[in-house]
Design a protein around this motif. Structure first.
Motif, short mmCIF file in Angstrom:
data_model
loop_
_atom_site.label_atom_id
_atom_site.label_comp_id
_atom_site.label_asym_id
_atom_site.label_seq_id
_atom_site.Cartn_x
_atom_site.Cartn_y
_atom_site.Cartn_z
N VAL A 129 84.29 79.95 -20.44
CA VAL A 129 83.04 80.30 -21.10
C VAL A 129 81.88 80.37 -20.10
O VAL A 129 81.07 81.30 -20.12
N ASN A 130 81.80 79.38 -19.22
CA ASN A 130 80.73 79.38 -18.23
C ASN A 130 80.89 80.53 -17.25
O ASN A 130 79.90 81.16 -16.85
N LEU A 183 82.23 83.50 -17.77
CA LEU A 183 81.82 84.76 -18.41
C LEU A 183 80.31 84.85 -18.53
O LEU A 183 79.71 85.91 -18.28
N ALA A 184 79.66 83.74 -18.90
CA ALA A 184 78.21 83.76 -19.07
C ALA A 184 77.49 84.02 -17.75
O ALA A 184 76.56 84.85 -17.68
N VAL A 185 77.92 83.33 -16.70
CA VAL A 185 77.26 83.49 -15.40
C VAL A 185 77.53 84.88 -14.81
O VAL A 185 76.62 85.54 -14.29
N TRP A 186 78.76 85.34 -14.90
CA TRP A 186 79.07 86.67 -14.39
C TRP A 186 78.25 87.74 -15.10
O TRP A 186 77.72 88.65 -14.47
N ARG A 187 78.15 87.63 -16.41
CA ARG A 187 77.39 88.64 -17.16
C ARG A 187 75.90 88.57 -16.81
O ARG A 187 75.23 89.61 -16.73
N ALA A 188 75.39 87.38 -16.60
CA ALA A 188 73.98 87.24 -16.23
C ALA A 188 73.68 87.92 -14.90
O ALA A 188 72.58 88.46 -14.69
N ASP A 223 80.30 91.38 -14.24
CA ASP A 223 81.32 91.98 -15.10
C ASP A 223 81.50 93.46 -14.76
O ASP A 223 82.63 93.96 -14.69
N CYS A 273 90.06 85.48 -17.81
CA CYS A 273 88.82 86.27 -17.84
C CYS A 273 89.07 87.77 -17.91
O CYS A 273 88.26 88.51 -18.50
N SER A 315 87.13 75.06 -22.62
CA SER A 315 85.74 75.14 -22.16
C SER A 315 84.76 74.39 -23.06
O SER A 315 83.71 73.95 -22.61
N ASP A 351 85.92 87.24 -26.44
CA ASP A 351 85.11 88.25 -25.74
C ASP A 351 85.26 88.13 -24.22
O ASP A 351 84.30 87.94 -23.49
#
Length: 262
Positions: free
Chosen positions: A105-106, A108-113, A117, A139, A148, A158
């Motif tokens: 979860v972390n 995906l969030a950091v990569w998208r920020a 991605d 991922c 997570s 997602d």
């Protein structure tokens, strides 16, 4: 770029204990490097430890393992900020991107920020081999099951979606993961997909699974599909099919400097 086709190696593996050093590249990492088809120079591998919070204490071990494997390695960090000026250019210059485990979860969030991605998709399409273990395998898929959120295993629907379907990891070592993954697929929270025992990996060309590999015999991959007509009381609403992998043979020299091979 050197891979024959867009390639992903999704595994339950990574570094393995060394006989003289702390760790060495395990057969699954070695195989990912071989798929990059590098000749005439040392392969370039970037280790990405976002899922573990970019902990510095593992980096020396990874770099030593890479050196022993004949690889030029480095790290992409995103904590507290990117450690390279141009993340896109850096990743596109690599042969293999190896993503380690931790919090899916972390990650995906950091990569998208950071827009990573989109960058990893571009690198994949350009021929950089994307690979990793645990969260670093989950991922790439449409979704998967993860710890997570805490001790209870939960579904994340997602993922990056480079690969269709879902993935479960640590299938033989953590009974809770198997139960949770079956339930998520049975309920339609996650699509049909695969699950991996420890030391097993899936090799994809494009979005097509082309091989199942393992570090040692006796470990398996599993096809996990929703089946509302399933009569198996241990897994209602889901059907599992066992896949026997090809066992890899390591070509890595000994990490013992006093051995004849070193």
């Amino acid at each position: 770029m050197t891979a024959a086709a867009p390639t992903i190696v999704a595994t339950c593996g990574g570094l393995t204990p060394g006989t003289w050093t702390d760790a060495v590249y395990g057969p699954l990492i070695e195989h990912a490097v071989s798929l990059a088809r590098v000749s005439g120079r040392r392969p370039r591998v970037t280790h990405v430890n976002t899922a573990g919070g970019d902990q510095r204490q593992i980096e020396g071990t990874e770099l030593e393992a890479a050196r022993l494997a004949g690889v030029d390695a480095g790290h992409l960090r995103l904590f507290p900020h990117p450690n390279v000026e141009d993340v896109r250019a850096h990743l596109l210059s690599q042969d293999v991107v190896w993503v380690s485990g931790g919090s899916l979860v972390n990650l995906l969030a950091v990569w998208r920020a950071h827009g990573l991605d989109a960058v990893v998709r571009e690198a994949w399409e350009a021929g950089v081999v994307l690979a990793g273990g645990s969260a670093g395998a989950l991922c790439w898929h449409s979704g998967g099951t993860t710890s997570s959120f805490g001790p209870q295993i939960g579904a994340v629907p997602d993922g990056l979606g480079l690969l269709p379907g879902s993935l479960g990891v640590h299938y033989d070592s953590d009974p809770n993961r198997r139960v949770a993954h079956r339930a998520a697929v049975a309920a339609g929270v996650l699509p049909d997909g695969y699950a991996l025992d420890e030391g097993v990996g899936l090799v994809y060309e494009g979005t097509r699974l082309v091989e199942v590999i393992a570090e040692q015999p006796g470990r398996f991959a599993w096809r996990v599909e929703r089946d509302t007509a399933s009569a198996d009381p241990s897994s209602p609403g889901v059907r599992e099919s066992r896949i026997v992998p090809r066992t890899l043979t390591s070509t890595r020299p000994s990490d013992n400097p006093h051995s004849e091979e070193a």
